[in-house]
Motif scaffolding. Sequence first.
Motif, short mmCIF file in Angstrom:
data_model
loop_
_atom_site.label_atom_id
_atom_site.label_comp_id
_atom_site.label_asym_id
_atom_site.label_seq_id
_atom_site.Cartn_x
_atom_site.Cartn_y
_atom_site.Cartn_z
N SER A 139 0.86 -1.31 -0.08
CA SER A 139 0.12 0.22 -0.03
C SER A 139 0.94 1.41 -0.01
O SER A 139 0.48 2.14 -0.58
CB SER A 139 -0.94 0.01 1.39
N SER A 140 1.88 1.17 0.67
CA SER A 140 2.89 2.29 0.99
C SER A 140 3.53 2.59 -0.67
O SER A 140 3.47 3.71 -1.10
CB SER A 140 4.09 2.28 1.88
N ASP A 141 3.96 1.48 -1.19
CA ASP A 141 4.37 1.85 -2.63
C ASP A 141 3.35 2.32 -3.69
O ASP A 141 3.77 2.92 -4.47
CB ASP A 141 4.93 0.26 -3.15
N THR A 142 2.24 1.86 -3.35
CA THR A 142 1.20 2.24 -4.30
C THR A 142 0.99 3.79 -4.10
O THR A 142 0.46 4.42 -4.96
CB THR A 142 -0.15 1.38 -4.01
N GLY A 143 0.72 4.08 -2.74
CA GLY A 143 0.47 5.47 -2.32
C GLY A 143 1.85 6.41 -3.03
O GLY A 143 1.55 7.62 -3.59
N SER A 144 2.71 6.02 -2.85
CA SER A 144 3.90 6.68 -3.43
C SER A 144 3.91 7.07 -4.78
O SER A 144 4.38 7.99 -5.45
CB SER A 144 5.26 6.22 -3.00
N SER A 145 3.48 5.92 -5.64
CA SER A 145 3.49 6.13 -7.08
C SER A 145 2.30 6.80 -7.57
O SER A 145 2.36 7.39 -8.63
CB SER A 145 3.49 4.60 -7.50
N THR A 146 1.41 7.03 -6.66
CA THR A 146 0.24 7.82 -7.23
C THR A 146 0.42 9.32 -7.33
O THR A 146 -0.16 9.92 -7.95
CB THR A 146 -1.04 7.52 -6.31
N GLY A 147 1.50 9.80 -6.47
CA GLY A 147 1.86 11.24 -6.41
C GLY A 147 1.06 12.11 -5.80
O GLY A 147 0.11 11.73 -4.95
N THR A 148 1.14 13.42 -6.02
CA THR A 148 0.46 14.45 -5.38
C THR A 148 -1.10 14.40 -5.75
O THR A 148 -2.12 15.27 -4.87
CB THR A 148 1.09 15.94 -5.76
N GLY A 149 -1.32 14.02 -7.01
CA GLY A 149 -2.70 14.21 -7.41
C GLY A 149 -3.78 13.66 -6.23
O GLY A 149 -4.77 14.27 -5.83
N THR A 150 -3.47 12.28 -5.86
CA THR A 150 -4.31 11.75 -5.02
C THR A 150 -4.45 12.31 -3.48
O THR A 150 -5.17 12.61 -2.97
CB THR A 150 -3.88 10.19 -4.55
N SER A 151 -3.03 12.96 -3.06
CA SER A 151 -2.98 13.72 -2.13
C SER A 151 -3.68 14.98 -1.91
O SER A 151 -4.52 15.40 -1.03
CB SER A 151 -1.72 14.04 -1.72
N SER A 152 -3.91 15.87 -3.16
CA SER A 152 -4.76 16.96 -3.16
C SER A 152 -6.25 16.68 -3.27
O SER A 152 -6.88 17.19 -2.33
CB SER A 152 -4.54 17.65 -4.68
N PRO A 268 1.25 11.50 4.70
CA PRO A 268 -0.29 12.03 4.09
C PRO A 268 -0.96 10.85 3.99
O PRO A 268 -0.65 9.74 3.92
CB PRO A 268 0.31 12.68 2.84
N LEU A 269 -2.39 10.81 3.83
CA LEU A 269 -3.18 9.92 3.54
C LEU A 269 -2.95 9.16 2.38
O LEU A 269 -3.28 8.06 2.21
CB LEU A 269 -4.62 10.39 3.86
N SER A 270 -2.39 9.79 1.54
CA SER A 270 -2.19 9.20 0.18
C SER A 270 -1.04 8.17 0.27
O SER A 270 -0.69 7.18 -0.62
CB SER A 270 -1.94 10.36 -1.02
N TYR A 271 -0.29 8.51 1.30
CA TYR A 271 0.98 7.27 1.69
C TYR A 271 0.35 5.91 1.75
O TYR A 271 0.90 4.77 1.11
CB TYR A 271 1.76 7.77 2.80
N ASP A 272 -0.57 5.88 2.38
CA ASP A 272 -1.37 4.59 2.48
C ASP A 272 -2.98 4.79 3.06
O ASP A 272 -3.30 4.94 4.10
CB ASP A 272 -0.67 3.91 3.95
N PRO A 273 -3.55 5.07 1.76
CA PRO A 273 -4.95 5.43 2.19
C PRO A 273 -5.79 4.27 3.00
O PRO A 273 -5.80 2.94 2.72
CB PRO A 273 -5.51 5.29 0.68
N PRO A 274 -6.50 4.73 3.84
CA PRO A 274 -7.34 4.03 4.94
C PRO A 274 -8.58 3.38 4.28
O PRO A 274 -9.04 3.89 3.36
CB PRO A 274 -7.55 4.86 6.05
N SER A 275 -8.92 2.55 4.84
CA SER A 275 -10.07 1.90 4.18
C SER A 275 -11.59 2.57 5.08
O SER A 275 -12.49 2.53 4.60
CB SER A 275 -10.22 0.38 4.92
N GLY A 276 -11.20 3.13 6.39
CA GLY A 276 -12.33 3.63 7.20
C GLY A 276 -11.82 4.26 8.36
O GLY A 276 -10.81 4.40 8.57
N ALA A 277 -12.88 4.79 9.22
CA ALA A 277 -12.48 5.45 10.31
C ALA A 277 -13.68 5.41 11.38
O ALA A 277 -14.68 5.39 11.29
CB ALA A 277 -12.14 6.99 10.08
#
Length: 281
Positions: A139-152, A268-277
Amino acid sequence: MSHTAHIRSHRKPRRSASTIAMRAGVAGGVLSTLAVAGASGSANAAEPVTQTLELPTLTADLAAQVAQSADVTQQAAASYQLQAERDAAAAKAAKQAKTDLAEAKKKAAEAKKKAEEAERKEAAERASRAAERTTLSVSSDTGSSTGTGTSSNTSTSTSTSTATGSAAAVVSFVQAQVGKAYVSGATGPSAYDCSGLVQAAFKQVGISLPRVSQAQSTAGTQVGLDNLQPGDILYWGGAGSAYHVGVYVGGGMFVGAQNSSTGVVEKPLSYDPPSGAVRVL
């Protein structure tokens, strides 16, 4: 011829003189023998004959032998009794030893079974933790590859308000732990695992949370990822079956004890997007 001449005479024939003399001699010899015997008998009758029977006498030696024989017999009887008692004791001891051995084998089998069950359980837990770390890494690798767009996109969908009160204390605590080591099963203060960090953070404000991720993912009210507030508990996986948790600190950021490679980090949440809260405060 006389008329009786043909009839046998009934008169005995005359014996010869020699025959008569011989028989007289024999008779005389017999009578003389009887006379001598009678005289001898009369002489013996005058002197009575006494016959003595000697009975065995019980001497001191014979008495000693009898006593010794009795002692030997008594000792033999005592020896037989002692041997019988020893045999009975040996049989009883053998029976008890057999019982004890069976009991020991039973206990050993039970102990072995428990040890095997504990080992299987520990192996399953290790496998679960390994799978959790692998998932987090992917998940960490996937988050890093998605870049800033997901973070925004994530940042615009979360609250950026400043935490206050208990939430601020929780946020302050988890941020202060950033950089510490990740150790499975640790609850601080020098190292944590993911659920240990969350539990310790809420303990600072007097809230007792369950120890494991699965239970923490249902410890409060479920909230959408587009309505997060500082102090909310983030989880990865299903509610009630989560394999990882962290704390949302605001501004699209979270703090979590990720794995042994990264330790406690703020990402950032994009680093490893959670499933819920869930919201506890």
